[in-house]
Design a protein around this motif. Sequence first.
Motif, PDB file in Angstrom:
ATOM      1  N   TYR A 121       7.556   9.130   1.022  1.00  0.00           N
ATOM      2  CA  TYR A 121       6.999   9.855  -0.128  1.00  0.00           C
ATOM      3  C   TYR A 121       5.753  10.627   0.284  1.00  0.00           C
ATOM      4  CZ  TYR A 121       4.680  10.794  -4.520  1.00  0.00           C
ATOM      5  OH  TYR A 121       4.047  11.420  -5.556  1.00  0.00           O
ATOM      6  N   SER A 122       5.687  11.869  -0.158  1.00  0.00           N
ATOM      7  CA  SER A 122       4.475  12.657   0.062  1.00  0.00           C
ATOM      8  C   SER A 122       4.130  13.327  -1.257  1.00  0.00           C
ATOM      9  CB  SER A 122       4.740  13.703   1.153  1.00  0.00           C
ATOM     10  OG  SER A 122       3.849  14.773   0.990  1.00  0.00           O
ATOM     11  N   PRO A 123       2.855  13.170  -1.742  1.00  0.00           N
ATOM     12  CA  PRO A 123       2.505  13.751  -3.037  1.00  0.00           C
ATOM     13  C   PRO A 123       2.536  15.280  -3.010  1.00  0.00           C
ATOM     14  CG  PRO A 123       0.579  12.742  -1.988  1.00  0.00           C
ATOM     15  CD  PRO A 123       1.735  12.462  -1.108  1.00  0.00           C
ATOM     16  N   VAL A 124       2.490  15.815  -1.771  1.00  0.00           N
ATOM     17  CA  VAL A 124       2.544  17.285  -1.678  1.00  0.00           C
ATOM     18  C   VAL A 124       4.005  17.684  -1.814  1.00  0.00           C
ATOM     19  CG1 VAL A 124       1.914  19.273  -0.293  1.00  0.00           C
ATOM     20  CG2 VAL A 124       0.624  17.135  -0.043  1.00  0.00           C
ATOM     21  N   GLY A 125       4.258  18.361  -2.823  1.00  0.00           N
ATOM     22  CA  GLY A 125       5.663  18.763  -3.018  1.00  0.00           C
ATOM     23  C   GLY A 125       6.163  18.431  -4.395  1.00  0.00           C
ATOM     24  N   PRO A 126       6.209  17.194  -4.827  1.00  0.00           N
ATOM     25  CA  PRO A 126       6.275  15.997  -3.974  1.00  0.00           C
ATOM     26  C   PRO A 126       7.623  15.897  -3.254  1.00  0.00           C
ATOM     27  CG  PRO A 126       6.622  15.412  -6.268  1.00  0.00           C
ATOM     28  CD  PRO A 126       6.452  16.892  -6.233  1.00  0.00           C
ATOM     29  N   ARG A 127       7.610  15.187  -2.155  1.00  0.00           N
ATOM     30  CA  ARG A 127       8.849  15.005  -1.387  1.00  0.00           C
ATOM     31  C   ARG A 127       9.107  13.524  -1.137  1.00  0.00           C
ATOM     32  NH1 ARG A 127       9.468  19.843   1.993  1.00  0.00           N
ATOM     33  NH2 ARG A 127       7.669  21.115   1.491  1.00  0.00           N
ATOM     34  N   TYR A 128      10.316  13.201  -0.925  1.00  0.00           N
ATOM     35  CA  TYR A 128      10.688  11.823  -0.553  1.00  0.00           C
ATOM     36  C   TYR A 128      12.111  11.854  -0.022  1.00  0.00           C
ATOM     37  CZ  TYR A 128      13.209  12.067  -4.948  1.00  0.00           C
ATOM     38  OH  TYR A 128      14.048  12.464  -5.939  1.00  0.00           O
ATOM     39  N   SER A 129      12.532  10.768   0.581  1.00  0.00           N
ATOM     40  CA  SER A 129      13.903  10.702   1.097  1.00  0.00           C
ATOM     41  C   SER A 129      14.791  10.071   0.031  1.00  0.00           C
ATOM     42  CB  SER A 129      13.952   9.869   2.379  1.00  0.00           C
ATOM     43  OG  SER A 129      15.268   9.408   2.582  1.00  0.00           O
ATOM     44  N   ASN A 130      15.627  10.892  -0.551  1.00  0.00           N
ATOM     45  CA  ASN A 130      16.505  10.387  -1.594  1.00  0.00           C
ATOM     46  C   ASN A 130      17.490   9.361  -1.018  1.00  0.00           C
ATOM     47  OD1 ASN A 130      17.256  10.385  -4.286  1.00  0.00           O
ATOM     48  ND2 ASN A 130      19.087  11.603  -3.806  1.00  0.00           N
ATOM     49  N   TYR A 131      17.847   9.605   0.228  1.00  0.00           N
ATOM     50  CA  TYR A 131      18.811   8.743   0.922  1.00  0.00           C
ATOM     51  C   TYR A 131      18.293   7.299   1.008  1.00  0.00           C
ATOM     52  CZ  TYR A 131      22.369   8.063   4.564  1.00  0.00           C
ATOM     53  OH  TYR A 131      23.448   7.658   5.282  1.00  0.00           O
ATOM     54  N   VAL A 132      17.004   7.178   1.472  1.00  0.00           N
ATOM     55  CA  VAL A 132      16.420   5.833   1.600  1.00  0.00           C
ATOM     56  C   VAL A 132      16.152   5.254   0.212  1.00  0.00           C
ATOM     57  CG1 VAL A 132      14.583   4.457   2.660  1.00  0.00           C
ATOM     58  CG2 VAL A 132      15.353   6.548   3.783  1.00  0.00           C
ATOM     59  N   LEU A 133      15.720   6.115  -0.705  1.00  0.00           N
ATOM     60  CA  LEU A 133      15.435   5.650  -2.065  1.00  0.00           C
ATOM     61  C   LEU A 133      16.678   5.001  -2.680  1.00  0.00           C
ATOM     62  CD1 LEU A 133      13.610   5.563  -4.618  1.00  0.00           C
ATOM     63  CD2 LEU A 133      14.557   7.790  -5.229  1.00  0.00           C
ATOM     64  N   GLN A 134      17.808   5.700  -2.562  1.00  0.00           N
ATOM     65  CA  GLN A 134      19.064   5.159  -3.111  1.00  0.00           C
ATOM     66  C   GLN A 134      19.414   3.832  -2.456  1.00  0.00           C
ATOM     67  OE1 GLN A 134      20.630   6.082  -5.619  1.00  0.00           O
ATOM     68  NE2 GLN A 134      19.713   8.071  -5.966  1.00  0.00           N
ATOM     69  N   ALA A 135      19.256   3.816  -1.123  1.00  0.00           N
ATOM     70  CA  ALA A 135      19.603   2.601  -0.372  1.00  0.00           C
ATOM     71  C   ALA A 135      18.736   1.439  -0.854  1.00  0.00           C
ATOM     72  CB  ALA A 135      19.406   2.851   1.114  1.00  0.00           C
ATOM     73  N   LEU A 136      17.433   1.694  -1.017  1.00  0.00           N
ATOM     74  CA  LEU A 136      16.537   0.618  -1.452  1.00  0.00           C
ATOM     75  C   LEU A 136      16.914   0.124  -2.832  1.00  0.00           C
ATOM     76  CD1 LEU A 136      12.979   1.691  -0.233  1.00  0.00           C
ATOM     77  CD2 LEU A 136      14.241  -0.365   0.381  1.00  0.00           C
ATOM     78  N   ARG A 137      17.164   1.070  -3.735  1.00  0.00           N
ATOM     79  CA  ARG A 137      17.537   0.681  -5.104  1.00  0.00           C
ATOM     80  C   ARG A 137      18.769  -0.223  -5.071  1.00  0.00           C
ATOM     81  NH1 ARG A 137      18.200   5.824  -8.227  1.00  0.00           N
ATOM     82  NH2 ARG A 137      16.161   6.719  -8.398  1.00  0.00           N
ATOM     83  N   ASP A 138      19.764   0.204  -4.279  1.00  0.00           N
ATOM     84  CA  ASP A 138      21.010  -0.578  -4.217  1.00  0.00           C
ATOM     85  C   ASP A 138      20.774  -1.948  -3.600  1.00  0.00           C
ATOM     86  OD1 ASP A 138      22.249   1.512  -5.353  1.00  0.00           O
ATOM     87  OD2 ASP A 138      23.146   2.303  -3.502  1.00  0.00           O
ATOM     88  N   LEU A 139      19.998  -1.971  -2.520  1.00  0.00           N
ATOM     89  CA  LEU A 139      19.795  -3.242  -1.817  1.00  0.00           C
ATOM     90  C   LEU A 139      18.996  -4.224  -2.672  1.00  0.00           C
ATOM     91  CD1 LEU A 139      19.041  -1.901   1.773  1.00  0.00           C
ATOM     92  CD2 LEU A 139      21.008  -3.284   1.098  1.00  0.00           C
ATOM     93  N   ILE A 140      17.963  -3.706  -3.374  1.00  0.00           N
ATOM     94  CA  ILE A 140      17.104  -4.601  -4.173  1.00  0.00           C
ATOM     95  C   ILE A 140      17.891  -5.230  -5.327  1.00  0.00           C
ATOM     96  CG2 ILE A 140      15.051  -4.690  -5.673  1.00  0.00           C
ATOM     97  CD1 ILE A 140      13.872  -2.442  -3.918  1.00  0.00           C
ATOM     98  N   THR A 141      18.824  -4.461  -5.857  1.00  0.00           N
ATOM     99  CA  THR A 141      19.540  -4.975  -7.038  1.00  0.00           C
ATOM    100  C   THR A 141      20.905  -5.587  -6.693  1.00  0.00           C
ATOM    101  OG1 THR A 141      20.326  -2.735  -7.362  1.00  0.00           O
ATOM    102  CG2 THR A 141      18.455  -3.405  -8.706  1.00  0.00           C
TER     103      THR A 141
END
Length: 663
Positions: free
Chosen positions: A530-550
């Motif tokens: 995640y970077s507040p400039v933009g903002p930008r983030y990796s959707n790929y990792v975000l999805q993976a984390l969401r899936d793994l946590i739940t």
Amino acid sequence: MQNFEATKCPSDELSLTNKIFFNPNDVRSLKNQFIKIHSGSGSYAFLLDSNPSIPTGKAGFSLVQRRWANVSIGQPVGVEFNCSFDPRTTCIATHHHGPLQFGRDANRIHAMLSQMPLTVGQEIVFKFKDKKHLLLRVKEMETLQPRGDVVAAQFGVISGNTIATFEKLPDSPLVLTGKAKAKQPYQSIINPDWNFSMMGIGGLDREFSDIFRRTFASRIFPPDLVEQLGMCHVRGLLLYGPPGTGKTLMARQIGKMLRRSRAKNSVNGPSILDKTSGERKSKIRELFADAEEESHSGIGNRLRFAYQSASPDEHGRHQILGIHTSKIRDNGKLSPDVDVRELAAKTKNFSGAELAGLVRAATVTAMNRLVQASEKVQVDPDAIEKLCVTRHDFLHALEYDIRPSFGAQEEELDRYVTGGLVKWGNPVNHVIEHGLLATRAARAEAEAGADSGRPVALLLEGPRNSGKTALAVHIARQAGFSYVRLATSKNMVGFNEVAKCMAVKKFFDDAHKAKQAVVILDGLEGLIDYSPVGPRYSNYVLQALRDLITAPLPRNKCLLLLGTTSCRDALEELGLVQCFTAGKIHVSNLTQPEHLVTALNQLDAAKFTEKEVRQIYKSVSGCRLNIGIKELLDVARMTNRVEEGDRVRYFLDRLNEDGRLTE
Ligand SMILES: Nc1ncnc2c1ncn2[C@@H]1O[C@H](COP(=O)(O)OP(=O)(O)OP(=O)(O)O)[C@@H](O)[C@H]1O
């Protein structure tokens, strides 16, 4: 002494009597008498017998006799008749080893041997089980003198009390049983010309002796002892390290240390890969061909990998250690100070294979005490009697040899609580209490025994440097779960999205195998780039984390997830905070003068005197304070370097400059 001419023994059958045959006229009534033959190369004792097919003036020797006594056909030999052995001085005795078990052949062989005078070096042939011939070679003899001394002898006769110790030649297919196995000679794996002083491995002595202890010590001991300890030899060794640190040199030296036939195979990885595929395969096959041949003599041809998913609990470890130490204990080689229960308590997170490795490492450490490797490798001759695996050997192995690969990585976790945990006020206690609640909830989830439980996910959020990671590690340790892993982007520098996902997924996969696991997702914003400039983030990792946590858990498994972030709002927008269903706990900075005083009184990093703390308290009272524990620790450490009279001023200046203290 009379002169005779050597000739052949009349028949194969008679040669199995191991006697020397003469014409009946030459020896008249003499039969089964001791004689001594003097050939140019030495003197040898035999039993004589007569046979009409031997011409007069000749003495019939079997092929084996001619070979070991160095007598050729037609050669003149001197024969001394009527020799006698003084039973007080030439009865062969040995006093410490038991006899070989010959089974049903024992009586026949014993009867034959008991008649026979023996000479050192003599070879005796007889029939043994199904037409096969057994050859015995007299290696050494000791005679028991009237005063009880044991003296080496050249000639001797077997008496009723003689104890014969049988050894088998290294290439013999015979299998010895019983106590005699102890004396079984084995072809030492260590090259007899090897000299440690000429090793030429500068600065790597400790590494080399570690390798020696863990890999070869077991091979220089009598096989019987190794069997008594229930050990199997190490079959492969992987040297790893950065380029140029001496791996190849060490491997070559190990090669030299080993007997040549075992060590000639060395290949260079790239050179093998250079070949065409077919050639490559045949090269690799060639490489292992010799080792395969030697596998019969105990050198393995296969590296074995053991993988056990879940770590056993203390009770299980107690049982496993009991199994692996049973052979050592049964053979009286386990010191009474070894308490398997204590070891089970000390081996949290050890897999079954690692527990077996621990027993092995402790045994090897005990064996190594009996090895002198100053110049030549020598084993204490009384190793079998002296060997004893002690509690200290186990503790040594625990400290230096075997670490659990699965489970808490204590050293890594230590790095996140370098300043210890300072309980500076209620906000800290509040976080810890929440952590305890979440831990209980995770346990309850597993105990409920539902088909698929849910991980309990708790988010620690707060400003930078407020101590989120350290608190998460504290909660994880307090839980006492067997598997603890911390996923942080700090350990994934240079990883692309896929690599990051795979790394995080591996933590979850392993956690699902453990009965009770904690995964800390440290700095969630960093994990998703995640970077507040933009903002930008990796959707790929975000999805993976969401899936793994739940993701649901396998039955009866318990997983506590602890996330940390200093960008709660951003993560909320991305829908990640919502995955932490067990709560979002705020980790706050120190904001009250009392917080500061309590913290300063507890700090190990900087020792403030009572007077200094009082001065600081006075100065900060009435001001607004806002400082993270991590930053406070840094300032305190710097203050430590300051002259005594200036410490308080320096400390307050730093807080002011950094905007942590405002009027
Ligand atoms: N009560 C406490 N809570 C947390 N950390 C503490 C406490 N007392 C002392 N410490 C020490 O303070 C440091 C906290 O650093 P930590 O990395 O956990 O902060 P953080 O909030 O995770 O930082 P970042 O914002 O960089 O992620 C650690 O070295 C820890 O040992």
